[in-house]
Design an enzyme around this catalytic site. Structure first.
Site, short mmCIF file in Angstrom:
data_model
loop_
_atom_site.label_atom_id
_atom_site.label_comp_id
_atom_site.label_asym_id
_atom_site.label_seq_id
_atom_site.Cartn_x
_atom_site.Cartn_y
_atom_site.Cartn_z
N GLU A 128 1.29 -8.92 7.63
CA GLU A 128 1.55 -7.47 7.73
C GLU A 128 2.66 -7.04 6.77
O GLU A 128 3.16 -5.93 6.86
CB GLU A 128 1.95 -7.11 9.16
N PRO B 225 0.81 -1.22 0.00
CA PRO B 225 0.00 0.00 0.00
C PRO B 225 0.84 1.27 0.00
O PRO B 225 0.39 2.34 -0.32
CB PRO B 225 -0.81 -0.10 1.30
N1 LIG Z 1 -2.43 -1.23 -3.18
C1 LIG Z 1 -2.36 -2.18 -2.18
C2 LIG Z 1 -1.39 -3.16 -2.01
C3 LIG Z 1 -1.74 -3.85 -0.89
C4 LIG Z 1 -1.01 -4.94 -0.23
C5 LIG Z 1 0.09 -5.51 -0.87
C6 LIG Z 1 0.83 -6.49 -0.22
C7 LIG Z 1 0.48 -6.89 1.07
C8 LIG Z 1 1.04 -7.78 2.01
C9 LIG Z 1 0.25 -7.76 3.13
N2 LIG Z 1 -0.76 -6.88 2.91
C10 LIG Z 1 -1.79 -6.60 3.88
C11 LIG Z 1 -1.36 -5.52 4.81
C12 LIG Z 1 -1.82 -5.57 6.10
C13 LIG Z 1 -1.43 -4.57 6.99
C14 LIG Z 1 -0.57 -3.56 6.59
C15 LIG Z 1 -0.08 -2.51 7.55
N3 LIG Z 1 -1.18 -1.81 8.12
C16 LIG Z 1 -2.08 -1.22 7.09
C17 LIG Z 1 -2.72 -0.05 7.77
C18 LIG Z 1 -1.88 0.25 8.98
C19 LIG Z 1 -0.73 -0.70 8.95
C20 LIG Z 1 -0.12 -3.51 5.30
C21 LIG Z 1 -0.52 -4.52 4.41
C22 LIG Z 1 -0.64 -6.32 1.67
C23 LIG Z 1 -1.40 -5.36 1.02
N4 LIG Z 1 -2.86 -3.32 -0.38
N5 LIG Z 1 -3.24 -2.31 -1.20
#
Ligand SMILES: Nc1cc(-c2ccc3ccn(Cc4ccc(CN5CCCC5)cc4)c3c2)n[nH]1
Length: 242
Positions: A117, A90
């Site tokens: 995560e 993200p």
């Molecule tokens: N464009 C887009 C790409 C993704 C994406 C890509 C790879 C992964 C691997 C794990 N996750 C889930 C995930 C869970 C928690 C966090 C951290 N937290 C989020 C809010 C506060 C802290 C980050 C990420 C992904 C998500 N999402 N959206």
């Protein structure tokens, strides 16, 4: 072009890889997609563990640096062509058509799909991948984002779309930043809804004029930001290529 996808869930891609456009492109040798299960690089068996709790506390689990770096290095070495390494997150540079066009010039792309995560920070520090986001929302892992990138890139490869389906005049393609004009096909009338007369006129100049006007009106109404007078550069992520 070759894609190498590193993922804990290779089966997620099964249905996607057999869908027609991609399947045909693979069959015609225009694109190759190899999947690699990160769990195959886990140190200890039988649990094949690749994740662990974050130091310092916090929710969830992180993917460990050792199996990930080893996996990526091994996958990279599977083919003479070095892979452009992309980590889905993200926090990355937002994917847009310009970035998709740039990616489509690569001979080989590795897509690193995290879960839980995400990855231990040292994976990014050591491998220095390009970080790409597909939008400002949080998915459950990188696989859907990886499929999005594959989808947007493969259609740009020469020979994948027939000439009649050219991506050249897509919205957003090749710097085009206008939304599409409305499109119609048979029947000419449905539940009282008819096709604009100009499209049935055979007057190609009038049709082109009408379509340009429709695109302009729709773009002003929905995406003023796309208009040339409002455009601003897509701020690249610090560790992005130019
Ligand atoms: N464009 C887009 C790409 C993704 C994406 C890509 C790879 C992964 C691997 C794990 N996750 C889930 C995930 C869970 C928690 C966090 C951290 N937290 C989020 C809010 C506060 C802290 C980050 C990420 C992904 C998500 N999402 N959206």
């Amino acid at each position: 072009m070759r894609f190498d996808v590193v993922t804990l869930f290779p089966a997620i891609f099964d249905g996607y890889l057999t869908q027609s456009l991609l399947d045909k492109a693979i069959v015609r040798g225009l694109v190759e997609i190899q999947r690699h299960n990160l769990r195959d690089w886990a140190e200890d068996t039988p649990h094949r563990k690749v994740d662990d709790r974050p130091f310092g506390g916090g929710p969830g689990m992180l993917l460990q640096v050792e199996p990930t770096v080893t996996c990526v290095r091994d996958v990279d070495a599977m083919c003479d062509v070095p892979a452009r390494k992309i980590l889905l997150t993200p926090q990355g540079r937002r994917l847009d058509q310009r970035l998709a066009e740039d990616l489509a010039t690569s001979d080989r792309i590795m897509l690193m799909c995290g879960r839980y995560e995400g990855f231990d920070q040292r994976v990014l520090d050591i491998l220095q991948p390009e970080e790409i986001s597909i939008g400002d929302f949080v998915l459950n892992g990188g696989e859907v984002a990886a499929m999005t990138i594959i989808d947007a890139v493969v259609r740009l490869l020469p020979g994948v779309l027939g000439d009649e389906q050219s991506s050249l005049d897509d919205s957003f393609s090749r710097g085009n930043r206008m939304l599409e004009f409305p499109q119609y096909t048979r029947p000419r009338e449905f539940e009282g809804h008819t096709v604009p007369d100009v499209l049935l006129s055979g007057d190609h100049a009038a049709i082109a004029k009408w379509r340009a006007e429709q695109s302009r009106v729709k773009t002003i109404d929905r995406r003023r930001d796309l208009l040339p007078e409002n455009s601003k550069p897509n701020h690249e992520h610090p560790n992005q290529r130019s």
